[in-house]
Design a protein around this motif. Sequence first.
Motif, short mmCIF file in Angstrom:
data_model
loop_
_atom_site.label_atom_id
_atom_site.label_comp_id
_atom_site.label_asym_id
_atom_site.label_seq_id
_atom_site.Cartn_x
_atom_site.Cartn_y
_atom_site.Cartn_z
N SER A 263 1.00 -1.10 0.08
CA SER A 263 0.00 -0.08 -0.10
C SER A 263 0.88 1.35 -0.01
O SER A 263 1.84 1.32 0.73
CB SER A 263 -1.04 0.15 1.35
N VAL A 264 0.47 2.19 -0.83
CA VAL A 264 1.05 3.54 -0.85
C VAL A 264 -0.11 4.46 -0.79
O VAL A 264 -0.74 4.68 -1.69
CB VAL A 264 2.03 3.74 -2.11
N THR A 265 -0.13 5.11 0.66
CA THR A 265 -1.38 5.85 0.89
C THR A 265 -0.94 7.44 1.16
O THR A 265 -0.12 7.69 2.08
CB THR A 265 -1.68 5.23 2.24
N LEU A 266 -1.78 8.38 0.64
CA LEU A 266 -1.59 9.52 0.92
C LEU A 266 -2.52 9.84 1.99
O LEU A 266 -3.62 9.59 1.81
CB LEU A 266 -1.88 10.38 -0.53
N TYR B 68 2.98 10.83 2.64
CA TYR B 68 2.82 9.18 2.03
C TYR B 68 3.38 8.09 2.87
O TYR B 68 4.51 8.34 3.60
CB TYR B 68 3.45 9.07 0.62
N THR B 69 2.73 7.19 3.09
CA THR B 69 3.04 6.02 3.96
C THR B 69 3.22 4.68 2.87
O THR B 69 2.41 4.56 2.34
CB THR B 69 1.86 5.67 4.92
N VAL C 60 11.83 12.00 6.27
CA VAL C 60 11.72 10.54 6.29
C VAL C 60 11.81 9.75 7.43
O VAL C 60 12.77 10.08 8.33
CB VAL C 60 12.62 9.83 5.03
N GLU C 61 10.86 8.55 7.79
CA GLU C 61 11.11 7.75 8.83
C GLU C 61 10.78 6.47 8.55
O GLU C 61 10.10 6.33 7.56
CB GLU C 61 10.54 8.29 10.10
N GLY C 62 11.42 5.67 8.88
CA GLY C 62 11.09 4.02 8.61
C GLY C 62 12.31 3.44 8.39
O GLY C 62 13.64 3.73 8.74
N THR C 63 12.02 2.13 8.17
CA THR C 63 13.01 1.06 7.34
C THR C 63 12.81 0.27 6.44
O THR C 63 11.75 0.22 5.82
CB THR C 63 13.14 0.00 8.75
N ILE C 64 13.95 -0.22 5.89
CA ILE C 64 13.99 -1.51 4.77
C ILE C 64 14.64 -2.41 5.27
O ILE C 64 15.62 -2.43 5.59
CB ILE C 64 14.33 -0.87 3.36
N ASP D 170 12.54 -10.72 1.38
CA ASP D 170 13.79 -9.94 1.30
C ASP D 170 13.84 -8.64 1.12
O ASP D 170 15.14 -7.96 1.11
CB ASP D 170 14.73 -10.75 0.40
N ASN D 171 12.61 -7.78 0.99
CA ASN D 171 12.42 -6.41 0.87
C ASN D 171 11.46 -5.91 1.65
O ASN D 171 10.56 -5.65 0.87
CB ASN D 171 12.85 -6.43 -0.51
N ILE D 172 11.40 -5.63 3.00
CA ILE D 172 10.25 -5.21 3.48
C ILE D 172 10.42 -3.90 3.53
O ILE D 172 11.12 -3.38 4.46
CB ILE D 172 9.97 -6.13 4.66
N VAL D 173 9.48 -3.14 3.18
CA VAL D 173 9.43 -1.76 3.12
C VAL D 173 8.66 -1.02 4.09
O VAL D 173 7.30 -1.45 4.07
CB VAL D 173 9.30 -1.01 1.72
N ASN D 174 9.04 -0.15 5.04
CA ASN D 174 7.97 0.57 6.08
C ASN D 174 8.43 1.96 5.94
O ASN D 174 9.37 2.29 7.00
CB ASN D 174 8.02 -0.32 7.19
N LEU D 175 8.15 2.84 5.25
CA LEU D 175 8.45 4.39 5.14
C LEU D 175 7.46 5.30 5.14
O LEU D 175 6.32 5.04 4.59
CB LEU D 175 9.46 4.54 3.93
#
Length: 378
Positions: free
Chosen positions: A125-128, A135-136, A189-193, A144-149
């Motif tokens: 999901s890419v949410t405005l 954007y989230t 920006v905050e979050g992890t990959i 192997d590629n978990i995105v949380n930004l």
Amino acid sequence: MNWLKSTLASVAGTQEPIYGPDAIQSVAKQAESTPYTELTKDDLKWRAYQYTCVETQTFYVMSDQGTFAMVQIIYSNVAGIHVTCQLTTKIFNLKSDAPPKWHSDTLYNYMFDEGMYSFGADNLSVTLNEEGDAYTFRSSVNEDNIVNLTFKRTAPGFVVGKDGTSYFGTDPENPWGSMLHAFWPRCDVEGTIQTKDETFDFKGRGQYIHALQGMKPHHAAARWNFINFQTPSYSAVMMEYTTPPSYGSTTVNVGGITKDGEIIYAGATNSATHTECSQDQESDWPEPKSIKWVWEGKTRDGKDVYAEVDGPLGERLDRIDVMAEVPGFVKAIAGSVAGTRPYIFQYSPKEKLPLKLKIGDTETQEEGWMFSEATFIS
């Protein structure tokens, strides 16, 4: 055979006639009277055209830890009969000589929300947000590629001109193609990959670009230059492309300089000059070694603005053969018929470069980090 020819024309392209420079209505013409327009929430909607187009949302982040990443959603429509959506993620550790971590995954069961502001697919999901300023990005498409930004805009977004769009076609009232870029140059920006090897903390500075090529990409542009430049106080962006000879080898350049809460300058009177090059043996393109980027115009209240980033690119991060995954016979047709040989060169010097900025009579200089791309297509 006719079906094969038409399909190959959609994928690989055929050479266009010489229409001349009058067949592109550059956004620079709009910018003569309206240098830029601030973005509203409605300007951030997906178009998702039902004809040949490539539409992207690209999120760039430079972390406080010295790691850089780009995360991109690609919506691609071929001839109005075949739509694919892709997630690509690339992580560069600027403090290491290790190769970039790259993933590209097909997205299934894609969808848009009712307002076309947000995008979703299986496990993505890419949410405005409601305010239209953040954007989230959440993805577990690839374990192997978990995105949380989360990208939070800290300076106004903009398009150059009235609508940010250049139009292609011999009849200006009925264009057959278009090119759009919309920018959020400065974000928190905050979050992890999370990869299988480690989890990257991406707290830092970001940039977001919504782009739409409403025609075959290699018909719209033969070459590209792009820079994302971030200092503690300023953010700079520039996107330049040069059309093929069919549209008069016309150069279109859009970009701007911002700081928190303010657009200092945005417009189309910018330039990107390859000041030093070396012929790359694998691609046979003149790979840039140094580039001079110049933004020049006026503030909204009429003060002259001149900004410059000039320096060596350092060792390239990557060289991408765009056709590497294309079947050999398609590649041969693309190269021989359309002259298409697309390569992307990516850079981020390990040493900071200075942004020299003059507003009216006031001069400042501040060092920052750069990510840039030089793309050769045909």
